[in-house]
Scaffold this motif. Structure first.
Motif, short mmCIF file in Angstrom:
data_model
loop_
_atom_site.label_atom_id
_atom_site.label_comp_id
_atom_site.label_asym_id
_atom_site.label_seq_id
_atom_site.Cartn_x
_atom_site.Cartn_y
_atom_site.Cartn_z
N TRP A 1 -62.23 -22.24 6.68
CA TRP A 1 -61.54 -22.31 7.98
C TRP A 1 -61.18 -20.91 8.46
O TRP A 1 -60.86 -20.04 7.66
CB TRP A 1 -60.22 -23.09 7.85
CG TRP A 1 -60.32 -24.49 7.38
CD1 TRP A 1 -59.99 -24.97 6.14
CD2 TRP A 1 -60.75 -25.63 8.15
NE1 TRP A 1 -60.19 -26.34 6.09
CE2 TRP A 1 -60.65 -26.76 7.31
CE3 TRP A 1 -61.20 -25.81 9.46
CZ2 TRP A 1 -60.99 -28.04 7.73
CZ3 TRP A 1 -61.54 -27.09 9.87
CH2 TRP A 1 -61.43 -28.18 9.02
N ASP A 2 -61.17 -20.72 9.77
CA ASP A 2 -60.63 -19.50 10.37
C ASP A 2 -59.40 -19.88 11.17
O ASP A 2 -59.41 -20.90 11.86
CB ASP A 2 -61.66 -18.87 11.31
CG ASP A 2 -62.97 -18.58 10.60
OD1 ASP A 2 -63.03 -17.57 9.89
OD2 ASP A 2 -63.90 -19.40 10.72
N GLY A 3 -58.36 -19.09 11.07
CA GLY A 3 -57.16 -19.41 11.81
C GLY A 3 -55.99 -18.57 11.34
O GLY A 3 -56.18 -17.43 10.91
N PHE A 4 -54.79 -19.17 11.40
CA PHE A 4 -53.59 -18.42 11.01
C PHE A 4 -52.58 -19.39 10.43
O PHE A 4 -52.64 -20.60 10.69
CB PHE A 4 -53.02 -17.67 12.22
CG PHE A 4 -52.76 -18.54 13.43
CD1 PHE A 4 -51.54 -19.17 13.59
CD2 PHE A 4 -53.75 -18.73 14.40
CE1 PHE A 4 -51.30 -19.98 14.70
CE2 PHE A 4 -53.53 -19.54 15.51
CZ PHE A 4 -52.30 -20.16 15.66
N PHE B 1 -51.97 -24.43 7.58
CA PHE B 1 -52.82 -23.53 8.35
C PHE B 1 -53.18 -24.16 9.69
O PHE B 1 -53.33 -25.38 9.80
CB PHE B 1 -54.10 -23.31 7.52
CG PHE B 1 -54.90 -22.08 7.85
CD1 PHE B 1 -54.35 -20.82 7.72
CD2 PHE B 1 -56.22 -22.20 8.27
CE1 PHE B 1 -55.11 -19.68 7.99
CE2 PHE B 1 -56.99 -21.07 8.54
CZ PHE B 1 -56.42 -19.81 8.41
N LEU B 2 -53.27 -23.34 10.71
CA LEU B 2 -53.80 -23.81 12.00
C LEU B 2 -55.18 -23.21 12.16
O LEU B 2 -55.33 -21.99 12.18
CB LEU B 2 -52.88 -23.40 13.15
CG LEU B 2 -51.60 -24.23 13.25
CD1 LEU B 2 -50.62 -23.59 14.24
CD2 LEU B 2 -51.90 -25.67 13.65
N ALA B 3 -56.18 -24.07 12.26
CA ALA B 3 -57.57 -23.58 12.35
C ALA B 3 -58.00 -23.49 13.80
O ALA B 3 -57.77 -24.40 14.60
CB ALA B 3 -58.50 -24.50 11.57
N THR B 4 -58.64 -22.38 14.10
CA THR B 4 -59.25 -22.18 15.42
C THR B 4 -60.76 -22.01 15.26
O THR B 4 -61.47 -21.82 16.24
CB THR B 4 -58.68 -20.92 16.10
OG1 THR B 4 -58.93 -19.79 15.25
CG2 THR B 4 -57.19 -21.05 16.32
N LEU C 1 -54.65 -28.76 12.76
CA LEU C 1 -53.88 -28.48 11.56
C LEU C 1 -54.77 -28.64 10.33
O LEU C 1 -55.69 -29.46 10.34
CB LEU C 1 -52.72 -29.49 11.52
CG LEU C 1 -51.72 -29.40 10.38
CD1 LEU C 1 -50.93 -28.09 10.45
CD2 LEU C 1 -50.76 -30.60 10.45
N VAL C 2 -54.49 -27.86 9.29
CA VAL C 2 -55.15 -28.06 7.99
C VAL C 2 -54.07 -27.98 6.90
O VAL C 2 -53.45 -26.94 6.73
CB VAL C 2 -56.23 -27.00 7.72
CG1 VAL C 2 -56.93 -27.29 6.39
CG2 VAL C 2 -57.26 -26.95 8.85
N VAL C 3 -53.86 -29.10 6.23
CA VAL C 3 -52.88 -29.14 5.13
C VAL C 3 -53.63 -29.59 3.89
O VAL C 3 -53.79 -30.78 3.64
CB VAL C 3 -51.73 -30.13 5.45
CG1 VAL C 3 -50.56 -29.92 4.50
CG2 VAL C 3 -51.26 -29.98 6.89
#
Ligand SMILES: Nc1nc2c(c(=O)[nH]1)N[C@H]1C(S)=C(S)[C@@H](COP(=O)(O)O)O[C@H]1N2
Ligand SMILES: [Mo]
Length: 320
Positions: A147-150, A207-210, A227-229
């Motif tokens: 995943w990419d995100g923050f 994590f929040l994936a973009t 969202l990614v949990v």
């Protein structure tokens, strides 16, 4: 210019098979700097659009003993009931004119000041990073996804929740013209909602994936923000988020409210607690082949060391 040879699991499908499904502005931006390496194979990708590749956070390489699931499965075998209950249709139906850019994310509830955030602006503000996480659906299949995100914690900080806030409630878009599922499956309480306890949301794994595989999140995976949990069943990882509200009480969520005996609010991956209709002790690895053995499911999906302390003193059979 820094030249980075991508690992083969970082290669987006577009580097191998040109396809026209991802033409939007943001889709092109993060194609890993591959234009230089594969100038002919990435259609429509101008040099100007190339940004630095998302950097792998070295704390989260592919978990030991796993290999990232091929891009074509991650983006071709989906659960996105707003579009279809079928696994293969979201890829097609979510790319028939549904607009995920521009996009506004609203933040409200128990916060100092409600916010309306332009997603493109938000992404610019956040330093994006890549993390490879295990992903385990409650239906007993699994993938491993870059995943990419923050971190969600970074957005919570920006949102400034008040001292009363104990939970987060997430809401997915609801546009009946854009997706057929709302009418087709009108027995669900749309829009899709999910929730987390504040300490879960602030955990560094949340994590929040973009994006995924170094490119903008495909619509079928929950563009432009999901969202990614990773220690919870996949249904907690809500897609295409339009609202986040901070609440004092545990919020209602689509699956838990519809079938509380089958889908708990916590939904931590737990091989010891069977689903009402099937075992959760083993899982089918997507992409491993139809004849491959199922592998054992790990407590908290392999993230026990990191997250078990969040649930100390709780009966996990009751709070499943
Ligand atoms: N809005 C929304 N979010 C959702 C879903 C959905 O149907 N709608 N499905 C969930 C389920 S059950 C899973 S397993 C994952 C699937 O994510 P993926 O298609 O990117 O693998 O998304 C979750 N988030
Ligand atoms: Mo799922």
């Amino acid at each position: 210019m820094q030249v980075k040879i991508p690992e083969d699991w970082e290669l987006p499908e577009s580097a191998v098979t040109p396809e026209g499904g991802y033409r939007s502005r943001r889709s092109i931006v993060k194609a890993l700097g591959l234009a230089a390496a594969f100038p002919v194979l990435v259609p429509g990708l101008s040099q100007a659009a190339v940004k630095a590749p998302t950097k792998l956070n070295k704390k989260y390489p592919p978990p030991k003993g796993t290999k990232p699931t091929h891009f074509k499965y991650v983006t071709g075998y989906n659960n996105f009931y707003e579009f279809s209950m079928d696994k293969f249709e979201p890829r097609i139906l979510a790319n028939r004119g549904w607009k995920t850019d521009p996009w506004t994310l609203e933040i409200g509830g128990l916060v100092e000041k409600p916010l309306k955030l332009d997603l493109e602006q938000l992404v610019k503000e956040m330093a994006l990073e890549q993390r490879v996480y295990r992903f385990r659906c409650v239906e007993a299949w699994s993938m491993v996804i870059p995943w990419d995100g923050f971190p969600l914690a970074k957005l919570i900080k920006k949102a400034k929740p008040t001292a009363k806030a104990k939970y987060l409630k997430f809401t997915t878009f609801m546009d009946k013209k854009a997706a057929p599922g709302f009418d087709r499956y009108d027995y669900y309480d749309w829009p899709y909602t999910e929730g987390l306890r504040m300490d879960e949301a602030n955990h560094e794994l949340s994590f929040l994936a973009t994006g995924l595989y170094g490119r903008t999140l495909p619509n079928q995976n929950g563009a432009p923000l999901r969202l990614v949990v990773p220690w919870k069943y996949g249904f907690k990882s809500i897609k295409s988020i339009v609202r986040i509200d901070f609440t004092e009480k545990q919020p209602g969520t689509l699956w838990h409210d519809a079938m509380p005996k089958e889908y708990g609010f916590y939904a931590n991956v737990n091989p010891a607690v069977a689903h009402l209709r099937w075992t959760q002790a083993r899982e089918r690895v997507i992409g491993a082949g139809a004849l491959a053995d199922r592998i054992p499911t790990l407590a908290f999906n392999g993230y026990e060391k990191e997250v078990a302390h969040l649930y100390e003193g709780m009966d996990l059979k009751k709070h499943f």
